[in-house]
Design a protein around this motif. Structure first.
Motif, PDB file in Angstrom:
ATOM      1  N   GLY A   1      55.066  20.141  55.534  1.00 42.82           N
ATOM      2  CA  GLY A   1      55.231  20.512  56.932  1.00 42.82           C
ATOM      3  C   GLY A   1      55.670  21.947  57.099  1.00 42.82           C
ATOM      4  N   LEU A   2      55.052  22.655  58.035  1.00 42.48           N
ATOM      5  CA  LEU A   2      55.444  24.019  58.374  1.00 42.48           C
ATOM      6  C   LEU A   2      56.081  24.093  59.757  1.00 42.48           C
ATOM      7  N   GLY A   3      56.301  22.929  60.391  1.00 45.86           N
ATOM      8  CA  GLY A   3      57.011  22.893  61.660  1.00 45.86           C
ATOM      9  C   GLY A   3      56.148  23.204  62.852  1.00 45.86           C
ATOM     10  N   GLY A   4      56.797  23.550  63.953  1.00 47.89           N
ATOM     11  CA  GLY A   4      56.102  23.929  65.167  1.00 47.89           C
ATOM     12  C   GLY A   4      55.643  22.738  65.981  1.00 47.89           C
ATOM     13  N   SER A   5      55.010  23.059  67.113  1.00 48.96           N
ATOM     14  CA  SER A   5      54.409  22.050  67.984  1.00 48.96           C
ATOM     15  C   SER A   5      53.160  22.676  68.581  1.00 48.96           C
ATOM     16  N   LEU A   6      52.000  22.418  67.957  1.00 48.91           N
ATOM     17  CA  LEU A   6      50.751  23.058  68.332  1.00 48.91           C
ATOM     18  C   LEU A   6      49.938  22.169  69.252  1.00 48.91           C
ATOM     19  N   THR A   7      49.136  22.818  70.089  1.00 49.56           N
ATOM     20  CA  THR A   7      48.297  22.080  71.036  1.00 49.56           C
ATOM     21  C   THR A   7      46.907  21.803  70.491  1.00 49.56           C
ATOM     22  N   ALA A   8      46.505  22.483  69.421  1.00 43.96           N
ATOM     23  CA  ALA A   8      45.155  22.335  68.867  1.00 43.96           C
ATOM     24  C   ALA A   8      45.210  22.615  67.375  1.00 43.96           C
ATOM     25  N   GLN A   9      44.065  22.508  66.704  1.00 40.10           N
ATOM     26  CA  GLN A   9      44.017  22.794  65.279  1.00 40.10           C
ATOM     27  C   GLN A   9      44.214  24.296  65.037  1.00 40.10           C
ATOM     28  N   PRO A  10      44.795  24.667  63.898  1.00 40.95           N
ATOM     29  CA  PRO A  10      45.105  26.070  63.625  1.00 40.95           C
ATOM     30  C   PRO A  10      43.907  26.830  63.078  1.00 40.95           C
ATOM     31  N   SER A  11      44.107  28.129  62.851  1.00 46.43           N
ATOM     32  CA  SER A  11      43.112  29.001  62.229  1.00 46.43           C
ATOM     33  C   SER A  11      43.819  29.794  61.147  1.00 46.43           C
ATOM     34  N   ALA A  12      43.226  29.879  59.959  1.00 48.32           N
ATOM     35  CA  ALA A  12      43.891  30.531  58.831  1.00 48.32           C
ATOM     36  C   ALA A  12      42.954  31.480  58.112  1.00 48.32           C
ATOM     37  N   VAL A  13      43.537  32.514  57.487  1.00 49.68           N
ATOM     38  CA  VAL A  13      42.751  33.494  56.739  1.00 49.68           C
ATOM     39  C   VAL A  13      43.520  33.938  55.503  1.00 49.68           C
ATOM     40  N   THR A  14      42.791  34.446  54.527  1.00 51.68           N
ATOM     41  CA  THR A  14      43.373  35.171  53.405  1.00 51.68           C
ATOM     42  C   THR A  14      43.206  36.650  53.704  1.00 51.68           C
TER      43      THR A  14
END
Length: 726
Positions: free
Chosen positions: A441-454
């Protein structure tokens, strides 16, 4: 690289200038040349009908009589003829002074005269001869010699444009066709290599590939201090050696000039090295008092290469450049190179150095020059070389980090993110040779799926929309723990964010605005932080989909309020274009896009009513192609991902199964089902330069995260990674 400078000893210029050609042939006028008696200080030399007045102290060497002679520009010499393919050049020479090579022009040569100030080079071509002249502090002397032969001398400070790839070696002239981009692994390798002053002939390379332990070669692609002629170094030679299994260390050697990085990129492109290839600046040993200006220059070198879409490498002595880089590794005032090339002549073929902490450049980002100036023979072919050990595994072409819930690191690690119950950000990860870990778990309270990059080797950033509408971000850096989710200073956002990263370390995040439905953009630059958010206009009916393609090109696609597919673009070094409709649609949902370093872009979207998936392809040569309808129906949003030299589209079909199509790929371009059972959500995916693809989705019978992998032409999976996907 120069042995004296490795020791921090700078030889006196006067001694170099006055020295004869060590180990060379007897110095005499070539056959057909006339040297009438003149004043003691000068003499006249005629070659193929052109007479030059040169200093009497300059040796004149007939290359036709001495085909193994090393044509080197670090001494005052006049060379006449075409350099041999197998020169006997010391590995340890570097630097140029006033010198000239005069050779016969190619058939049907087009006369021209050009100066290249960054390279300290003048090229003059007539229908009979081609002259390559180098200079250090005395350009006027070269100008006088050329004028004595009634040749046109370009004005000082002028530039004739891009020098041909072997121009400093005096062999290429005139325009050349743009070479094809080399494969992703051309500059990545783990094992032994060597570098030599002049690129060996194809015959020697073939013998050494078969008999020697080396599979990588350092080549001097350009720079004013490139001392040796390069009769072999062409795009065709590089392509041929790559096909034979060789890997490359592209080295640029020159003064600390403002235009060095751009000049290096021009030379690299003409040899076929594409975006994200590491280019190595040769920073010879220097006194400790010069540390600050050197670090400022190397920062400029790295940042400019990043802007141009390339990766930065720095070669230096362990006790000067490498020492100073290590001391400032975490200093925000300087930008560190992506790869270091450490000259420590201890005879040990590894990448260890007592001065280098294991946490600095830890992810396949090192080369060690462990021995120098060795005469080595294989199959009767002797070359003077420096010996290297490489551990470089950089993601150079094929895939740029795209908007995704997953991020494949350059080392082959894979990180995937999803929103769990209560909007909590969850994370699973895989390292090569290991099992999947998490979910954590990284916490938070999101409304939608995240976006990630390297954003760089080993560095991952993930973005989401918080329950209060603000953009939040968490990041991971090698050797550290994940940061906590923090709110970015961009105000509230009106859609799921989408992020991409450039090889420069720049991160760009896009979203639909809260009011006006415009496209908004936030940009992060290393050492500078986040810039103020920017309104790019347009009217969005969906979340945006950004894509990196070509050498740093950035495009964003979305479904407009008129139902059509829209695009906005930014080229390297330019501002954003106006948003334009591509006239395609109507779209039934948000598009997905991905691209390649070649400039190719593929966009896919669900048709209105979700009856099918449509896709369209863009290439720089042909522009936008004709959109194609894919069978299988669609439930949800398709996902486009690049891997190696291919672009694939994944989607959940109307039968609930995973469908895919890849271009180019197995089975041509026919869509096919992947036997992974029934999906409970639209898939998302990530691709790697080697062609590996990881696909993720929510289970149908359970809310767990599921996974499948495509590698080597076959699929494995499905695998249950656990967790609960919202």
């Amino acid at each position: 690289m120069h042995f004296f400078r490795h020791l921090g000893i700078w030889p006196a210029a006067g001694l170099l200038a006055a020295a004869a050609v060590s180990g060379g042939p007897a110095l005499r006028s070539p056959a057909g040349a006339r040297s009438p008696a003149l004043a003691p200080a000068v003499r006249r030399v005629t070659y193929l009908g052109t007479t030059f007045t040169v200093p009497r102290s300059w040796p004149v060497i007939n290359l036709a009589a001495h085909p193994r002679q090393c044509v080197r520009f670090d001494r005052h010499v006049l060379y006449l003829g075409t350099p041999g393919r197998n020169q006997r050049c010391p590995a340890t020479i570097i630097g140029t002074t006033e010198a000239m090579l005069v050779r016969p022009s190619a058939r049907h040569a087009i006369p021209y005269s050009a100066g290249y100030p960054v390279d300290r080079l003048i090229t003059v071509v007539t229908r009979r001869i081609t002259v390559t002249a180098t200079y250090a502090a005395h350009r006027a002397q070269i100008a006088r010699i050329l004028a004595s032969g009634s040749l046109r001398v370009p004005p000082e400070g002028s530039s004739g444009g891009t020098p041909p790839p072997a121009a400093a070696g005096g062999l290429a002239a005139g325009p050349l066709a743009t070479p094809s981009v080399l494969p992703a692994n051309a500059t990545s390798y783990t094992g032994q290599g060597f570098d030599a002053c002049a690129a060996p002939s194809a015959e020697v390379m073939r013998t050494w590939r078969r008999l020697s332990p080396y599979q990588a070669v350092g080549i001097y692609i350009g720079g004013a201090d490139r001392a040796c002629a390069q009769p072999n170094l062409t795009a065709a030679w590089v392509s041929q050696q790559q096909a034979a299994g060789w890997h490359f260390i592209p080295i640029y050697v020159g003064p600390q000039a403002v235009g060095a990085a751009r000049d290096a990129v021009r030379a690299a492109r003409m040899l076929g090295f594409g975006p994200r290839s590491p280019l190595y600046y040769d920073m010879e040993a220097y006194p400790a008092s010069s540390a600050r200006p050197v670090l400022r220059f190397l920062t400029s070198w790295t940042r400019e290469l990043h802007v141009l879409g390339y990766t930065s490498g720095v070669y230096s002595n362990s006790l000067s450049g490498i020492r100073d880089l290590v001391k400032n590794y975490s200093n925000a005032s300087y930008t560190m190179p992506d790869v270091i090339y450490d000259a420590l002549w201890n005879g040990v073929a590894d990448t260890a150095d007592p001065l280098l902490p294991a946490t600095d450049w830890p992810l396949h980002q090192r080369i060690h020059q462990y021995q120098g100036g060795q005469n080595v023979t294989y199959g009767g072919n002797t070359i003077s070389i420096d010996e290297d050990y490489l551990d470089v595994q950089q993601s150079v072409t094929g895939t740029s980090p795209q908007a995704s819930q997953a991020a494949a690191q350059a080392s082959g690690d894979v990180d995937a993110f999803f929103t769990g119950p209560g909007g909590k950000l969850r994370h699973v990860w895989l390292s090569p040779g290991a099992r999947w870990h998490g979910p954590a778990g990284l916490g938070g309270s999101l409304t939608a799926q995240p976006s990630a990059v390297t954003s760089s080797a080993g560095t991952v950033a993930v973005f989401g929309q918080a329950a209060n509408g603000h953009l939040v971000e968490a990041s991971y850096h090698p050797g550290q723990h994940w940061s906590r989710l923090r709110t970015l200073p961009v105000g509230k956002i009106g859609s799921q964010p989408a992020a991409v990263a450039l090889s420069t370390g720049e991160i760009d995040v896009f979203w639909r605005g809260v009011s006006g439905r415009h496209l908004w953009h936030a940009q992060y630059n290393p050492g500078q932080g986040w810039a103020r958010p920017q309104n790019l206009g347009g009217r969005l009916a969906s979340a945006p989909s950004p894509v990196v393609s070509g050498p740093g090109g950035l495009s964003v696609f979305w479904a407009g309020t008129n139902g059509q597919l829209w695009q906005i673009r930014r080229n390297p070094g330019s501002s954003w274009s106006r948003a334009v409709s591509l006239g395609l649609g109507p779209l039934g949902g948000a598009p997905s896009a991905s691209g390649l370093a070649t400039g190719k872009i593929e966009v896919a979207w669900p048709a209105s009513g979700h009856k099918a998936v449509w896709r369209v392809t863009y290439t720089p040569a042909a522009g936008w192609g004709k959109p194609a309808e894919l069978p299988g129906g669609v439930s949800g949003r398709p996902f486009v991902v690049a891997s190696g030299s291919a672009v694939s589209v994944f989607w959940k079909g109307s039968n609930g199964r995973l469908w895919w199509v890849t271009d180019p790929g197995p089975g041509g371009q026919s869509p096919a089902q992947v036997g992974m059972g029934v999906l409970g959500s639209s898939p998302f995916a990530t691709g790697q330069p080697g062609g590996v693809i990881d696909v993720f989705w929510k289970g149908s019978a359970d809310p767990h995260l599921w996974h499948a992998r495509y590698r080597g032409g076959s699929w494995t999976g499905p695998g249950n990674l656990g967790g609960r996907v919202r």
